[in-house]
Design a protein around this motif. Structure first.
Motif, short mmCIF file in Angstrom:
data_model
loop_
_atom_site.label_atom_id
_atom_site.label_comp_id
_atom_site.label_asym_id
_atom_site.label_seq_id
_atom_site.Cartn_x
_atom_site.Cartn_y
_atom_site.Cartn_z
N LEU A 5 69.40 32.80 102.91
CA LEU A 5 68.38 32.20 102.42
C LEU A 5 68.54 30.70 102.69
CD1 LEU A 5 67.83 34.05 98.92
CD2 LEU A 5 66.26 34.20 100.89
N LYS A 6 69.68 30.12 102.41
CA LYS A 6 70.13 28.68 102.53
C LYS A 6 69.96 28.42 104.06
CE LYS A 6 73.14 28.13 98.77
NZ LYS A 6 74.45 27.66 98.27
N GLU A 7 70.49 29.42 105.00
CA GLU A 7 70.47 29.08 106.44
C GLU A 7 69.00 29.07 106.88
OE1 GLU A 7 70.83 32.16 110.13
OE2 GLU A 7 72.40 32.32 108.89
N THR A 8 68.21 29.70 106.51
CA THR A 8 66.86 29.95 106.89
C THR A 8 66.16 28.89 106.06
OG1 THR A 8 66.35 31.44 105.29
CG2 THR A 8 66.67 32.30 107.63
N GLY A 9 66.59 28.13 105.10
CA GLY A 9 65.88 26.81 104.29
C GLY A 9 64.79 27.73 103.42
N LEU A 10 65.12 29.10 103.16
CA LEU A 10 64.27 29.64 102.00
C LEU A 10 64.58 29.74 100.78
CD1 LEU A 10 63.31 33.00 104.07
CD2 LEU A 10 61.95 31.05 104.10
N ASP A 11 65.69 29.22 100.55
CA ASP A 11 66.22 29.01 99.03
C ASP A 11 65.40 28.04 98.28
OD1 ASP A 11 67.30 27.04 101.06
OD2 ASP A 11 68.79 26.37 99.37
N LYS A 12 64.86 27.19 99.19
CA LYS A 12 64.04 26.00 98.32
C LYS A 12 62.79 26.52 97.74
CE LYS A 12 67.01 23.02 99.65
NZ LYS A 12 67.94 22.58 98.70
N ASN A 13 62.56 27.76 98.23
CA ASN A 13 60.97 28.56 97.82
C ASN A 13 61.16 29.93 97.57
OD1 ASN A 13 58.19 28.28 97.10
ND2 ASN A 13 57.82 29.22 99.06
N THR A 14 62.27 30.31 96.87
CA THR A 14 62.55 31.49 96.63
C THR A 14 63.25 31.78 95.19
OG1 THR A 14 63.28 32.22 98.85
CG2 THR A 14 64.22 33.64 97.04
N LEU A 15 62.52 32.48 94.29
CA LEU A 15 63.04 32.89 93.17
C LEU A 15 64.05 34.00 93.03
CD1 LEU A 15 62.78 32.98 89.83
CD2 LEU A 15 61.10 34.79 90.36
N ILE A 16 65.25 33.71 92.86
CA ILE A 16 66.26 34.94 92.81
C ILE A 16 66.55 35.43 91.22
CG2 ILE A 16 68.58 35.34 93.56
CD1 ILE A 16 68.55 33.00 95.50
N ILE A 17 66.61 36.45 91.37
CA ILE A 17 66.88 37.31 89.75
C ILE A 17 68.18 38.11 90.06
CG2 ILE A 17 65.81 38.61 87.93
CD1 ILE A 17 63.15 37.82 88.88
N PHE A 18 69.12 38.22 89.21
CA PHE A 18 70.29 39.04 89.25
C PHE A 18 70.38 39.55 88.04
CE2 PHE A 18 74.64 39.63 88.22
CZ PHE A 18 74.95 40.53 89.15
N THR A 19 70.71 40.84 87.64
CA THR A 19 70.81 41.53 86.54
C THR A 19 71.49 42.91 86.72
OG1 THR A 19 70.14 41.90 84.22
CG2 THR A 19 68.64 42.68 86.00
N SER A 20 71.79 43.49 85.65
CA SER A 20 72.42 44.97 85.70
C SER A 20 71.50 46.06 85.19
CB SER A 20 73.82 44.97 85.28
OG SER A 20 74.20 46.24 85.32
N ASP A 21 71.42 47.17 85.38
CA ASP A 21 70.36 48.19 85.20
C ASP A 21 70.85 48.74 83.49
OD1 ASP A 21 72.61 49.72 85.66
OD2 ASP A 21 71.47 51.33 86.80
N ASN A 22 72.14 48.55 83.27
CA ASN A 22 72.70 48.95 82.01
C ASN A 22 74.22 48.43 81.88
OD1 ASN A 22 72.56 51.95 83.43
ND2 ASN A 22 74.55 51.15 82.58
N GLY A 23 74.76 48.39 80.44
CA GLY A 23 75.87 48.07 80.24
C GLY A 23 77.07 48.89 81.30
#
Length: 499
Positions: free
Chosen positions: A303-321
């Motif tokens: 994303l950084k290499e392509t410059g898309l990180d400036k216009n990208t929502l990134i979400i990170f989580t886990s499905d459960n504990g």
């Protein structure tokens, strides 16, 4: 001629403006870990396993301190995430009864379901006597379907676990591209690979995983493929390729990794980094988290290499504990783990990064849910959610950015058969009807759920129970029975939970 030239000019201008507007829509990258515990990564306090890439998302965005999933089990949790609705609303209350689809049986999944129906494996609850295969109902709309209908390219790379009937597969649920497997688990590499450490666990769930899922087929858009690369690495590379191929148009990339879910397999060179850890199962588990972080690093790097990180929502989580029954994690100081509705099973790491839209390095205290991913994504894309359905999530962006100072949710609910919970403000009520227990916790003073205060605050317990009952009245019936009852040790005693 002049009029014609002017008309053509404005037509071309209009088309180009439309294309430019489409390209300016934000990209959405949603990365989902599998059975990753709240404290399994550095930014949430882990001091043993370095996770610099996941941590960097928290440094560039917001880390939710009270992030919850809707189920302590993989499949129902994922159903809620992709639909933005409590999974109990459409009968997806228990774990989907998947079967590993191997290369020889990839084209025989309908035969499998006919056999399952004959054995009474599926409960028919419809008035028309139509048997419904386990998994997402046909009329449930996923985030991918909504985004695709609004000009997004869509891709899913990893573990599906939402059904294998034709109408339940990724392609039918809005994804232009899918690489991964359909089942609940799969091997990361051949057991005979000399570069891989295989760590078996003496557990009732681990033994069948090694046997059944070694036959799961990896598929690319429905066609079985051979793969020799360690699967977590491969998923990262597939995600990078998808970004490269779709960098000129808005895209939604869903990367549901299967790491660090069992079976425990990891590259020897990564396992060697944890040679100072005494327990072999922890060595491999930590190595799997490291490989997961490396793969996420590839995605962020692209994303950084392509410059898309400036216009990208990134979400990170886990499905459960975290799965405490593996003995590789304990989720402390949270109580319990996967399979149960104590916070160890439903409280998850939850991070959002969105350049210039979310303050960098922020933390957010109010309870949020993975239900909010759907509403947040359609909100930032400027799309209205489909009419005619109840959506249980909210767009988190105004809350985490500081624009809205209210709490996103007054109440969060959980129900997995006879195991139920409700959080309202700082109070949480847990009920296990099979065990005939009810516990009330004040999470502001007791985040580890050690002290039952129901006798001190009987009216509060009564209030939360009434709220839970009212919510249950709005739900549908489960479309299939729970697979089995799981006996899990939670600190000093055993509880039974349905799956």
């Amino acid at each position: 001629m002049l009029l014609r030239a002017i008309t053509i000019f404005f037509l071309v201008f209009s088309i180009n403006a439309h294309v430019l507007q489409a390209q300016q829509k934000p990209n959405i990258v949603f990365i989902l870990a599998d059975d990753l515990g709240y404290h399994d990564i550095g930014t949430y306090g882990n001091k043993v396993v370095p996770t610099p890439h996941i941590d960097s998302l928290a440094l560039s965005g917001v880390k939710m301190l009270n992030g919850y999933c809707t189920s302590p089990i993989c499949s129902p949790s994922r159903a809620a995430i992709l639909t933005g609705r409590y999974q109990q609303r459409f009968g997806f209350e228990f774990q989907e009864k998947d079967a590993p689809i191997g290369k020889l049986s990839l084209m025989q999944k309908k035969k499998f379901y006919r056999r399952a129906h004959k054995e009474g494996d599926i409960i028919d609850l419809s008035k028309d006597s139509i048997v419904v295969p386990n998994g997402l109902p046909k009329d449930e709309i996923t985030l991918a379907q909504v985004l695709k209908q609004n000009g997004y390219k869509t891709g899913a790379i990893g573990k599906w676990n939402l059904g294998v009937a034709d109408y339940q597969l990724p392609g039918a649920k809005g994804f232009d591209y899918f690489y991964g497997f359909y089942a609940a688990a799969g091997l990361y590499a051949s057991e005979k690979d000399p570069t891989i450490v295989n760590q078996h666990i003496d557990d009732i769930l681990d033994r069948p995983t090694w046997f059944r899922h070694k036959y799961s087929a990896l598929v690319r858009n429905g066609e079985a493929v051979d793969e020799t690369e360690y699967l977590t690495n491969k998923f990262g590379e597939e995600a990078v390729a998808f970004i490269e191929q779709n960098k000129s148009s808005p895209f939604f990339l869903y990367v549901p990794f299967n790491a660090p879910h069992t079976p425990f397999q990891a590259p020897k060179d990564i396992v060697a980094r944890f040679s100072n850890v005494a327990e072999p199962q922890k060595q491999v588990y930590y190595a799997m988290i490291t490989a997961l972080d490396d793969a996420i690093g590839k995605i962020i790097g692209k994303l950084k290499e392509t410059g898309l990180d400036k216009n990208t929502l990134i979400i990170f989580t886990s499905d459960n504990g975290g799965a405490t029954y593996t003995t590789a994690t304990d989720n402390e100081p949270l109580k319990g783990g996967k399979m149960c509705e104590f916070d160890g099973g439903i409280k998850v790491p939850y991070i959002m990064s969105y350049a210039d839209k979310i303050p960098a390095g922020a933390t957010y205290q109010s309870p949020v849910s993975t239900l909010d991913i759907f509403s947040t994504a359609v909100g930032v894309a400027g799309i209205a959610a489909p009419a005619g359905k109840v959506y249980d999530g909210v767009n988190l962006l105004p809350f985490v950015s500081g624009e809205n100072s209210n709490a996103p949710h007054d109440i969060l609910y959980w129900r997995n058969g006879y195991s139920k919970a409700i959080r309202k403000g700082e109070y949480k009520l847990y009920i296990n009807e099979k065990e005939k227990v009810e516990f009330l916790y004040d999470l502001s003073k007791d985040p580890g759920e050690r002290n039952d205060v129901s006798t001190n605050f009987p009216e509060k317990a009564k209030e939360l129970k009434a709220d839970l009952n009212r919510w249950e009245e709005t739900l549908g019936k489960p479309m299939w029975k729970s697979r089995f009852h799981f006996r899990l040790k939670v600190r000093d005693r055993y509880f039974i939970f349905p799956t």
